[in-house]
Design a protein around this motif. Sequence first.
Motif, PDB file in Angstrom:
ATOM      1  N   LEU A   1       0.830  -1.203   0.000  1.00 40.82           N
ATOM      2  CA  LEU A   1       0.000   0.000   0.000  1.00 40.82           C
ATOM      3  C   LEU A   1       0.867   1.256   0.000  1.00 40.82           C
ATOM      4  O   LEU A   1       0.538   2.257  -0.659  1.00 40.82           O
ATOM      5  N   VAL A   2       1.979   1.205   0.726  1.00 38.74           N
ATOM      6  CA  VAL A   2       2.902   2.346   0.732  1.00 38.74           C
ATOM      7  C   VAL A   2       3.529   2.527  -0.647  1.00 38.74           C
ATOM      8  O   VAL A   2       3.605   3.649  -1.181  1.00 38.74           O
ATOM      9  N   GLN A   3       3.974   1.433  -1.242  1.00 42.40           N
ATOM     10  CA  GLN A   3       4.588   1.522  -2.571  1.00 42.40           C
ATOM     11  C   GLN A   3       3.583   2.013  -3.615  1.00 42.40           C
ATOM     12  O   GLN A   3       3.933   2.793  -4.513  1.00 42.40           O
ATOM     13  N   ARG A   4       2.347   1.569  -3.482  1.00 41.82           N
ATOM     14  CA  ARG A   4       1.310   2.029  -4.416  1.00 41.82           C
ATOM     15  C   ARG A   4       1.059   3.523  -4.259  1.00 41.82           C
ATOM     16  O   ARG A   4       0.917   4.250  -5.259  1.00 41.82           O
ATOM     17  N   ALA A   5       1.003   4.003  -3.014  1.00 49.18           N
ATOM     18  CA  ALA A   5       0.792   5.433  -2.782  1.00 49.18           C
ATOM     19  C   ALA A   5       1.950   6.253  -3.343  1.00 49.18           C
ATOM     20  O   ALA A   5       1.739   7.348  -3.889  1.00 49.18           O
ATOM     21  N   LEU A   6       3.167   5.731  -3.251  1.00 54.37           N
ATOM     22  CA  LEU A   6       4.322   6.453  -3.802  1.00 54.37           C
ATOM     23  C   LEU A   6       4.236   6.546  -5.321  1.00 54.37           C
ATOM     24  O   LEU A   6       4.624   7.561  -5.909  1.00 54.37           O
ATOM     25  N   ARG A   7       3.724   5.499  -5.961  1.00 57.29           N
ATOM     26  CA  ARG A   7       3.589   5.538  -7.418  1.00 57.29           C
ATOM     27  C   ARG A   7       2.487   6.497  -7.856  1.00 57.29           C
ATOM     28  O   ARG A   7       2.605   7.166  -8.877  1.00 57.29           O
ATOM     29  N   LEU A   8       1.398   6.546  -7.091  1.00 53.31           N
ATOM     30  CA  LEU A   8       0.255   7.389  -7.482  1.00 53.31           C
ATOM     31  C   LEU A   8       0.395   8.825  -6.997  1.00 53.31           C
ATOM     32  O   LEU A   8      -0.244   9.717  -7.550  1.00 53.31           O
ATOM     33  N   GLY A   9       1.152   9.080  -5.958  1.00 55.84           N
ATOM     34  CA  GLY A   9       1.213  10.394  -5.326  1.00 55.84           C
ATOM     35  C   GLY A   9       2.349  11.273  -5.808  1.00 55.84           C
ATOM     36  O   GLY A   9       2.299  11.817  -6.931  1.00 55.84           O
ATOM     37  N   PRO A  10       3.359  11.418  -5.071  1.00 59.24           N
ATOM     38  CA  PRO A  10       3.529  10.779  -3.753  1.00 59.24           C
ATOM     39  C   PRO A  10       2.907  11.611  -2.641  1.00 59.24           C
ATOM     40  O   PRO A  10       2.777  12.834  -2.766  1.00 59.24           O
ATOM     41  N   PRO A  11       2.557  10.983  -1.523  1.00 58.08           N
ATOM     42  CA  PRO A  11       2.034  11.737  -0.377  1.00 58.08           C
ATOM     43  C   PRO A  11       3.172  12.415   0.387  1.00 58.08           C
ATOM     44  O   PRO A  11       4.339  12.060   0.222  1.00 58.08           O
ATOM     45  N   GLY A  12       2.808  13.371   1.219  1.00 56.22           N
ATOM     46  CA  GLY A  12       3.806  14.035   2.037  1.00 56.22           C
ATOM     47  C   GLY A  12       3.936  13.412   3.415  1.00 56.22           C
ATOM     48  O   GLY A  12       4.961  13.585   4.080  1.00 56.22           O
ATOM     49  N   ARG A  13       2.911  12.691   3.841  1.00 55.84           N
ATOM     50  CA  ARG A  13       2.931  12.095   5.172  1.00 55.84           C
ATOM     51  C   ARG A  13       2.078  10.838   5.163  1.00 55.84           C
ATOM     52  O   ARG A  13       1.034  10.782   4.490  1.00 55.84           O
ATOM     53  N   CYS A  14       2.501   9.833   5.887  1.00 55.40           N
ATOM     54  CA  CYS A  14       1.690   8.629   6.081  1.00 55.40           C
ATOM     55  C   CYS A  14       1.794   8.205   7.539  1.00 55.40           C
ATOM     56  O   CYS A  14       2.793   8.504   8.213  1.00 55.40           O
ATOM     57  N   TRP A  15       0.758   7.545   8.022  1.00 52.50           N
ATOM     58  CA  TRP A  15       0.726   7.140   9.426  1.00 52.50           C
ATOM     59  C   TRP A  15       0.136   5.741   9.533  1.00 52.50           C
ATOM     60  O   TRP A  15      -0.677   5.308   8.712  1.00 52.50           O
TER      61      TRP A  15
END
Length: 349
Positions: A280-294
């Motif tokens: 899920l983290v790797q997917r968010a990095l490909r689609l985003g990337p986000p600035g923060r995750c928790w």
Amino acid sequence: MIRHVLRAWRSLRPVEALAFATAALLFGAIDLTSLVELNVGDRLPQLLARHLALPLVSCAVLLLCWLPAARSSPVHPQRRLRLIGATMLGSVLTIAVIYPLAAALPWPSLCDIYAMTHGKPRCSVFRVTAVIGDALWVFMPALMLVGMLEFQALRRRQERAAQDLLREHSQLRRHALAARLAALQAQMDPALLFDALVAIEQAYGRHDPAASARLDRLIRHLRVALPRLRGAGATLGGEAELIASYLDLLRDLDGRPPAFEPLLGTHAGMALPPMLLLPLVQRALRLGPPGRCWLQATEAGITLGFDLPGLCCDDTDLASLHERLAVLDARLTCTGGPDRTEFTLELAP
């Protein structure tokens, strides 16, 4: 042999006793249908007592003979012959018990009343043909009852065997999937590993003071990931450490990964199948990337959130993850807002 018989008698189930007693009362009631043709007067209570008590005694004798055979090995090749033999023995013993008991009882029978009414000999006179006929009369319905009980027992055994096979199959699928996920999680991305090594070599070449720290972070990531190959059990705390070490490697490569905030509290030691959070983290990095995750753990489940909207859309990565979760009897839900996306993982107890 005696121990087996005693254990079989002690294992009597109420439903079995009820089946034999019901059959006995049913056949006793069939005999009483002759009351329609006879005028028994005040002898009705005695008739009822006799024609209901004797079948119950017969039922008890048959039950005691049937139980040892019924409790024998269910897969024995001679099981059917044992049941038939036990039923035959019970029928013979029933006649051996019923004849003296019937002669000792002071209550008249329907046959006695009918004989007295028509001037015929009393029914209590012993005749070999009557003994054989009565034994067969007991044996045939008893055999049908035993066959019905054996069929029900066979069906229950088959259902239990099917359920055991399904549980075993489900456990094997879960173990196999966990092993595949562990091996997959332990595999380092060759490109990421190569880039990290090249970056560390270049840092040492230019005498960068941070080179040693970058090497330590790479070693930490390898130490976190590689134990999965040895079958070490994954925990929520270990998965959080893996995510953190993975993001640290990306940070060293100027990948600008999100800041990671694990909020696990007392749930860090919770058992967790591997390769459920990192994708899920790797997917968010490909689609985003986000600035923060928790990452937050509660009694209700495990929540992985990103400060990025629109991550709930279906794609091949989420579909693959849902397939894994289906095997593990787990569930993943996604909720989104204008400035965040949260994935909630609910594990089977």
